[in-house]
Design a protein around this motif. Structure first.
Motif, PDB file in Angstrom:
ATOM      1  N   THR A  63      94.724 -19.499   9.081  1.00 28.46           N
ATOM      2  CA  THR A  63      94.195 -18.309   9.893  1.00 28.46           C
ATOM      3  C   THR A  63      93.231 -18.820  11.048  1.00 28.46           C
ATOM      4  O   THR A  63      93.537 -18.540  12.528  1.00 28.46           O
ATOM      5  N   ALA A  64      92.505 -19.757  10.800  1.00 32.04           N
ATOM      6  CA  ALA A  64      91.478 -20.369  12.093  1.00 32.04           C
ATOM      7  C   ALA A  64      92.567 -21.109  13.084  1.00 32.04           C
ATOM      8  O   ALA A  64      92.289 -21.055  14.242  1.00 32.04           O
ATOM      9  N   LEU A  65      93.354 -21.677  12.480  1.00 24.06           N
ATOM     10  CA  LEU A  65      94.234 -22.605  13.543  1.00 24.06           C
ATOM     11  C   LEU A  65      95.321 -21.510  14.324  1.00 24.06           C
ATOM     12  O   LEU A  65      95.150 -21.519  15.686  1.00 24.06           O
ATOM     13  N   PHE A  66      95.765 -20.243  13.666  1.00 23.48           N
ATOM     14  CA  PHE A  66      96.725 -19.415  14.599  1.00 23.48           C
ATOM     15  C   PHE A  66      95.680 -18.542  15.264  1.00 23.48           C
ATOM     16  O   PHE A  66      96.348 -18.208  16.613  1.00 23.48           O
ATOM     17  N   LYS A  67      94.416 -18.399  15.135  1.00 20.77           N
ATOM     18  CA  LYS A  67      93.455 -17.661  16.008  1.00 20.77           C
ATOM     19  C   LYS A  67      93.431 -18.359  17.162  1.00 20.77           C
ATOM     20  O   LYS A  67      93.458 -18.026  18.418  1.00 20.77           O
ATOM     21  N   GLU A  68      93.101 -19.968  17.239  1.00 19.96           N
ATOM     22  CA  GLU A  68      92.995 -20.546  18.508  1.00 19.96           C
ATOM     23  C   GLU A  68      94.590 -20.597  19.188  1.00 19.96           C
ATOM     24  O   GLU A  68      94.310 -20.662  20.271  1.00 19.96           O
ATOM     25  N   LEU A  69      95.465 -20.751  18.336  1.00 20.29           N
ATOM     26  CA  LEU A  69      96.817 -20.747  19.167  1.00 20.29           C
ATOM     27  C   LEU A  69      97.047 -19.337  19.760  1.00 20.29           C
ATOM     28  O   LEU A  69      97.721 -19.466  20.972  1.00 20.29           O
ATOM     29  N   ASN A  70      96.766 -18.264  19.229  1.00 21.40           N
ATOM     30  CA  ASN A  70      96.740 -17.008  19.799  1.00 21.40           C
ATOM     31  C   ASN A  70      96.320 -16.914  21.130  1.00 21.40           C
ATOM     32  O   ASN A  70      96.768 -16.191  22.151  1.00 21.40           O
ATOM     33  N   LEU A  71      95.027 -17.511  21.223  1.00 20.51           N
ATOM     34  CA  LEU A  71      94.284 -17.244  22.258  1.00 20.51           C
ATOM     35  C   LEU A  71      94.953 -18.281  23.567  1.00 20.51           C
ATOM     36  O   LEU A  71      94.800 -17.948  24.684  1.00 20.51           O
ATOM     37  N   ARG A  72      95.690 -19.173  23.085  1.00 20.33           N
ATOM     38  CA  ARG A  72      96.486 -20.066  24.149  1.00 20.33           C
ATOM     39  C   ARG A  72      98.053 -19.558  24.452  1.00 20.33           C
ATOM     40  O   ARG A  72      98.678 -20.232  24.850  1.00 20.33           O
ATOM     41  N   LYS A  73      98.099 -18.357  23.695  1.00 23.51           N
ATOM     42  CA  LYS A  73      99.461 -17.701  23.899  1.00 23.51           C
ATOM     43  C   LYS A  73     100.499 -18.696  23.616  1.00 23.51           C
ATOM     44  O   LYS A  73     101.595 -18.740  24.154  1.00 23.51           O
ATOM     45  N   ILE A  74     100.225 -19.127  22.267  1.00 25.41           N
ATOM     46  CA  ILE A  74     101.453 -20.101  21.729  1.00 25.41           C
ATOM     47  C   ILE A  74     101.837 -19.548  20.412  1.00 25.41           C
ATOM     48  O   ILE A  74     101.146 -19.050  19.667  1.00 25.41           O
ATOM     49  N   HIS A  75     103.195 -19.263  20.505  1.00 27.26           N
ATOM     50  CA  HIS A  75     103.621 -18.604  19.403  1.00 27.26           C
ATOM     51  C   HIS A  75     103.523 -19.286  17.928  1.00 27.26           C
ATOM     52  O   HIS A  75     103.757 -20.539  17.769  1.00 27.26           O
ATOM     53  N   THR A  76     103.376 -18.428  17.027  1.00 26.52           N
ATOM     54  CA  THR A  76     102.907 -19.003  15.708  1.00 26.52           C
ATOM     55  C   THR A  76     103.956 -18.524  14.457  1.00 26.52           C
ATOM     56  O   THR A  76     104.234 -17.355  14.554  1.00 26.52           O
ATOM     57  N   ALA A  77     104.395 -19.532  13.660  1.00 24.34           N
ATOM     58  CA  ALA A  77     105.461 -19.205  12.452  1.00 24.34           C
ATOM     59  C   ALA A  77     105.030 -19.777  11.363  1.00 24.34           C
ATOM     60  O   ALA A  77     104.263 -21.010  11.407  1.00 24.34           O
ATOM     61  N   LEU A  78     104.994 -19.011  10.297  1.00 23.03           N
ATOM     62  CA  LEU A  78     104.562 -19.482   8.966  1.00 23.03           C
ATOM     63  C   LEU A  78     105.871 -19.761   7.972  1.00 23.03           C
ATOM     64  O   LEU A  78     106.582 -18.658   7.771  1.00 23.03           O
ATOM     65  N   ASP A  79     106.069 -20.959   7.688  1.00 24.92           N
ATOM     66  CA  ASP A  79     107.169 -21.098   6.697  1.00 24.92           C
ATOM     67  C   ASP A  79     106.815 -20.990   5.122  1.00 24.92           C
ATOM     68  O   ASP A  79     105.877 -21.864   4.904  1.00 24.92           O
ATOM     69  N   THR A  80     106.916 -20.158   4.541  1.00 17.67           N
ATOM     70  CA  THR A  80     106.446 -19.955   3.008  1.00 17.67           C
ATOM     71  C   THR A  80     107.405 -19.385   2.273  1.00 17.67           C
ATOM     72  O   THR A  80     108.362 -18.970   2.352  1.00 17.67           O
ATOM     73  N   ALA A  81     107.135 -19.546   0.935  1.00 14.25           N
ATOM     74  CA  ALA A  81     107.899 -18.912  -0.327  1.00 14.25           C
ATOM     75  C   ALA A  81     107.184 -17.767  -0.490  1.00 14.25           C
ATOM     76  O   ALA A  81     107.912 -16.871  -1.295  1.00 14.25           O
ATOM     77  N   GLY A  82     105.731 -17.330  -0.129  1.00 16.62           N
ATOM     78  CA  GLY A  82     105.380 -16.150  -0.337  1.00 16.62           C
ATOM     79  C   GLY A  82     105.034 -16.162  -2.007  1.00 16.62           C
ATOM     80  O   GLY A  82     105.294 -14.869  -2.425  1.00 16.62           O
TER      81      GLY A  82
END
Length: 239
Positions: free
Chosen positions: A89-108
């Motif tokens: 979450t902390a990483l994706f927040k920083e990437l969102n601020l830099r307008k970098i697309h985020t993807a989560l590869d998971t089995a949920g």
């Protein structure tokens, strides 16, 4: 205190884990015991190396011209990244601020906690690996039921979070016509599925099991051939 994450490895120019060119993080730790796992060395969460958010963002920014030009981004994979939801979450927040697309590869495969729900607020795309649509067969194949995974998919659908559904095609394990039709019926009820992918089983990760002196149970299972792959795609309606 700066938050850190346990990382297994990185891939700088990934092209199969989401759209475009992607920087891929493989997180350490996984609660599943997939018989076909090609990252067997990621299971133990006490292994891996610790990295801070700043260290990872610095790596990503070096590649930003390639990432943005290709309409790519950053994918966090594993292991199972949901085990380290606060870090991601902390990483994706920083990437969102830099307008970098985020993807989560998971089995949920973990229960939907508030930490995981918060992570999904900063996730642009979920690559959801449905291990098996049949619960008993899922337990046999990966050591856990599919309940959390199906609940996770439903939550994504209800909250309009884009997802790609992935199914590893393993002859005699996940290729039964009845199961594939059941999977299609489940997917058809979801509202935010953008893509369905068949991932043909391979045994290229077997050497990792050998190195760890662990028994690889699918030793005699051959990868699916072109006809088997085509048949599965036809049943799922993705040809």
């Amino acid at each position: 205190m700066k938050i850190t994450g346990k990382i297994h490895s990185f891939e700088s120019f990934g092209t199969v884990d989401g759209p475009g060119i992607r920087f891929v993080l493989f997180m350490q730790g996984c609660p599943l015991k997939c018989k076909y796992c090609h990252n067997r060395d990621t299971w133990d969460i006490s292994k891996g190396n610790e990295y801070s958010i700043d260290e990872i963002v610095e790596k990503v920014m070096r590649l930003k011209p390639y990432i943005t030009t290709s309409h790519g981004g950053v994918t966090v994979s594993g292991g199972e990244p949901l085990l380290q939801a606060k870090f991601v979450t902390a990483l994706f927040k920083e990437l969102n601020l830099r307008k970098i697309h985020t993807a989560l590869d998971t089995a949920g495969s973990l229960p939907l906690t508030e930490d995981i729900k918060q992570l999904l607020q900063y996730t642009n795309l979920v690559l959801l690996d449905i291990k098996h649509i049949d619960n008993e067969k899922c337990i046999n194949l990966v050591g856990s039921p599919n309940t959390n995974t199906l609940n996770f998919a439903t939550y994504l659908s209800e909250h309009s979070i884009p997802m790609w559904i992935r199914q590893v095609l393993i002859p005699d394990f996940t290729d039964d016509e009845k199961d594939l039709k059941k999977l299609k019926n489940f997917i058809d009820r979801l509202k935010s599925v953008e893509k369905v992918e068949i991932l043909p089983y391979h045994n290229l990760g077997k050497f990792k099991w050998d190195k760890l002196e662990k028994k690889y149970e699918l030793e005699n299972v051959a990868p699916p051939n072109k006809e088997q792959i085509k048949r599965a795609k036809t049943i799922l309606g993705i040809l």
